[in-house]
Design a protein around this motif. Structure first.
Motif, short mmCIF file in Angstrom:
data_model
loop_
_atom_site.label_atom_id
_atom_site.label_comp_id
_atom_site.label_asym_id
_atom_site.label_seq_id
_atom_site.Cartn_x
_atom_site.Cartn_y
_atom_site.Cartn_z
N ASP A 81 0.83 -1.22 0.00
CA ASP A 81 0.00 0.00 0.00
C ASP A 81 0.86 1.26 0.00
OD1 ASP A 81 -2.22 -1.60 0.02
OD2 ASP A 81 -2.71 -1.29 2.13
N ASP A 82 1.92 1.27 0.80
CA ASP A 82 2.76 2.46 0.88
C ASP A 82 3.52 2.69 -0.42
OD1 ASP A 82 1.91 3.11 3.41
OD2 ASP A 82 3.57 2.09 4.43
N LEU A 83 3.98 1.63 -1.05
CA LEU A 83 4.65 1.78 -2.34
C LEU A 83 3.69 2.33 -3.40
CD1 LEU A 83 6.81 -1.49 -2.47
CD2 LEU A 83 7.65 0.86 -2.19
N ALA A 84 2.41 1.96 -3.25
CA ALA A 84 1.41 2.40 -4.23
C ALA A 84 1.08 3.88 -4.11
CB ALA A 84 0.14 1.57 -4.08
N ALA A 85 1.57 4.54 -3.06
CA ALA A 85 1.29 5.97 -2.92
C ALA A 85 2.01 6.78 -4.00
CB ALA A 85 1.73 6.44 -1.54
N GLU A 86 3.16 6.28 -4.46
CA GLU A 86 3.94 7.01 -5.46
C GLU A 86 4.13 6.25 -6.77
OE1 GLU A 86 4.94 10.07 -5.09
OE2 GLU A 86 4.33 10.29 -2.99
N HIS A 87 3.67 4.98 -6.81
CA HIS A 87 3.94 4.13 -7.96
C HIS A 87 2.69 3.33 -8.34
CE1 HIS A 87 8.27 4.78 -7.25
NE2 HIS A 87 7.97 4.61 -5.97
N HIS A 88 2.67 2.92 -9.58
CA HIS A 88 1.72 1.89 -10.00
C HIS A 88 2.40 0.55 -9.71
CE1 HIS A 88 -0.01 -0.67 -13.44
NE2 HIS A 88 -0.91 -0.63 -12.48
N VAL A 89 1.98 -0.10 -8.63
CA VAL A 89 2.66 -1.29 -8.13
C VAL A 89 1.94 -2.54 -8.61
CG1 VAL A 89 3.58 -2.45 -6.10
CG2 VAL A 89 3.34 0.03 -6.11
N HIS A 297 11.74 -6.36 4.56
CA HIS A 297 10.61 -5.56 4.09
C HIS A 297 9.34 -5.87 4.87
CE1 HIS A 297 11.24 -9.23 1.86
NE2 HIS A 297 10.06 -9.22 1.33
N VAL A 298 9.27 -7.04 5.50
CA VAL A 298 8.11 -7.38 6.33
C VAL A 298 8.33 -6.89 7.76
CG1 VAL A 298 6.63 -9.25 7.19
CG2 VAL A 298 7.63 -9.40 4.89
N GLU A 299 9.56 -7.03 8.25
CA GLU A 299 9.83 -6.66 9.65
C GLU A 299 10.01 -5.16 9.85
OE1 GLU A 299 11.32 -9.70 12.28
OE2 GLU A 299 12.81 -10.15 10.74
N HIS A 300 10.46 -4.46 8.81
CA HIS A 300 10.70 -3.01 8.93
C HIS A 300 10.15 -2.31 7.68
CE1 HIS A 300 13.27 -3.96 12.35
NE2 HIS A 300 13.88 -4.86 11.58
N PRO A 301 8.84 -2.33 7.51
CA PRO A 301 8.25 -1.85 6.25
C PRO A 301 8.49 -0.37 5.98
CG PRO A 301 6.54 -2.34 7.88
CD PRO A 301 7.82 -2.88 8.43
N GLU A 302 8.40 0.49 7.00
CA GLU A 302 8.56 1.91 6.75
C GLU A 302 9.96 2.22 6.25
OE1 GLU A 302 7.45 4.28 10.07
OE2 GLU A 302 5.39 3.51 10.16
N ARG A 303 10.97 1.66 6.90
CA ARG A 303 12.34 1.91 6.45
C ARG A 303 12.57 1.31 5.07
NH1 ARG A 303 18.17 -0.34 8.54
NH2 ARG A 303 19.40 0.97 7.14
N PHE A 304 11.94 0.17 4.79
CA PHE A 304 12.13 -0.45 3.48
C PHE A 304 11.56 0.43 2.38
CE2 PHE A 304 10.90 -3.20 -0.05
CZ PHE A 304 12.10 -3.87 -0.29
N VAL A 305 10.37 0.97 2.59
CA VAL A 305 9.77 1.86 1.58
C VAL A 305 10.66 3.07 1.37
CG1 VAL A 305 7.80 3.35 1.07
CG2 VAL A 305 7.41 1.05 1.99
N GLU A 306 11.18 3.63 2.45
CA GLU A 306 12.10 4.77 2.30
C GLU A 306 13.33 4.37 1.49
OE1 GLU A 306 13.02 5.95 6.25
OE2 GLU A 306 11.03 6.83 6.66
N GLU A 310 14.56 6.06 -2.02
CA GLU A 310 15.90 6.63 -2.15
C GLU A 310 16.67 5.96 -3.29
OE1 GLU A 310 17.57 5.87 1.63
OE2 GLU A 310 16.41 7.42 2.70
N SER A 311 16.50 4.65 -3.41
CA SER A 311 17.24 3.90 -4.43
C SER A 311 16.78 4.29 -5.82
CB SER A 311 17.03 2.40 -4.22
OG SER A 311 17.49 2.01 -2.93
N LEU A 312 15.49 4.49 -6.00
CA LEU A 312 14.98 4.85 -7.32
C LEU A 312 15.39 6.27 -7.70
CD1 LEU A 312 11.45 3.19 -7.32
CD2 LEU A 312 13.62 2.28 -8.11
N VAL A 313 15.45 7.16 -6.71
CA VAL A 313 15.94 8.51 -6.99
C VAL A 313 17.41 8.47 -7.39
CG1 VAL A 313 16.49 10.74 -5.95
CG2 VAL A 313 14.26 9.67 -5.51
#
Length: 318
Positions: A81-89, A297-306, A310-313
């Motif tokens: 859901d969080d990735l979908a805020a900025e992307h078509h996932v 990505h399951v245990e630390h979802p917020e940091r993973f989304v960040e 960052e990686s895509l930028v």
């Protein structure tokens, strides 16, 4: 008379195993564990299920789950859901897993490399987030510096504990055929994919915090491993036939889009030393998550989304 009694006992035993296997089969319809719209990608006569979310006009981001006895796109449930805020996932269930068709094929790494290439080619320069063996399949599908005629152009790559080997090497054909066998193979796979086994592998390999996967998620993993023909793709996995021949370091080093590797510090099956070696050999950025194993990505979802953002930028400006 003794032979007759022995034959009767054997038949009763076979019948009991068959009845037990049938009783353990999940006959219901698997729902998507992700919030979004469900779709089907038709590939080589198979219906491959996927879930998509986010604005279709936003940049495409394809999430490829790792391979295990109960693998599915639900691996991305905490970040989808969080990735979908900025992307078509878009997150598919790989052929032979989840809600996708599961024909009794002898699955191989080459088959999954072909699938990933064809699936990614359906999008315009997508970013890719891929876990474990799927990261190798995705790396094999990438158009390296525009030089691979049938490769796919991507705009960014994040691999979660990427590896080319997750089973015995060289592969063991006897083990694959044993699990594929009727009755005995069914019974063996039912033991491998029992709820106690799922809980054990989650605690030993997947999660630093063994209480992280909920009872509801464990139940979903059990159900996805007990639908008809569930054993055939995992049979190739546990016997080593899904190991990739790719030189992963070379593939990552050759990407136009600067890749990022994410690793759990406490991972043991694919230890952090493997991640450091891979990052050193490929020049990829390595991001280490404390208190995590194979599923940061399951245990630390917020940091993973960040980290993904960052990686895509960084890939876009490289």
């Amino acid at each position: 008379m003794k032979l007759r009694n022995l034959a009767g006992t054997a038949l009763l035993g076979v019948g009991a195993i068959a009845a037990l296997n049938t009783g353990l089969r999940y006959e219901g319809e698997l729902e998507s564990p992700l919030d979004g719209d469900d779709g089907t990608f038709r590939w080589r006569g198979m219906d491959v299920a996927y879930t998509e979310a986010g604005d279709p006009d936003d940049p495409d981001l394809v999430c490829l789950h790792g391979v295990n006895a109960a693998g599915s796109a639900g691996e991305w449930r905490e970040v989808f859901d969080d990735l979908a805020a900025e992307h078509h996932v878009v997150a598919p269930d790989l052929p032979g897993f989840g809600r996708s068709d599961r024909p009794p094929l002898r699955y191989s790494a080459a088959l999954y490399e072909d699938f990933v290439r064809d699936f990614l080619a359906d999008f315009d320069a997508p970013a890719v987030v891929a876990s474990s063996l799927s990261a190798a399949y995705a790396a094999a599908a990438v158009d390296i510096d525009g030089s691979t005629a049938d490769g796919v152009e991507i705009r960014g790559f994040v691999g979660v504990c990427p590896t080319t080997v997750a089973g015995p090497s060289p592969p063991k054909s006897w083990l694959r055929e044993l699990i594929r066998a009727p009755l005995v193979g069914d019974a063996l796979f039912n033991a491998i994919a029992s709820k106690p086994s799922i809980r054990y592998f989650n605690a030993d390999h997947g999660y630093d915090d063994p209480t992280n996967p909920s009872d509801e998620w464990t139940d979903y993993e059990w159900r996805t491993a007990h639908v008809e023909n569930a054993r055939f793709a995992p049979a190739s996995f546990v016997s080593g036939y899904l190991n990739s021949d790719l030189d992963l370091a070379d593939a990552l080093a050759s990407m136009d889009a600067a890749p990022t590797i994410v690793w759990g510090r406490e991972a043991e099956v694919s230890p952090l030393s493997d991640g450091r070696d891979l990052a050193d050999a490929s020049g990829a950025r390595l991001v280490v998550f404390d208190r995590a194993k194979l599923l940061p990505h399951v245990e630390h979802p917020e940091r993973f989304v960040e980290t993904v953002e960052e990686s895509l930028v960084a890939a876009a400006t490289a």
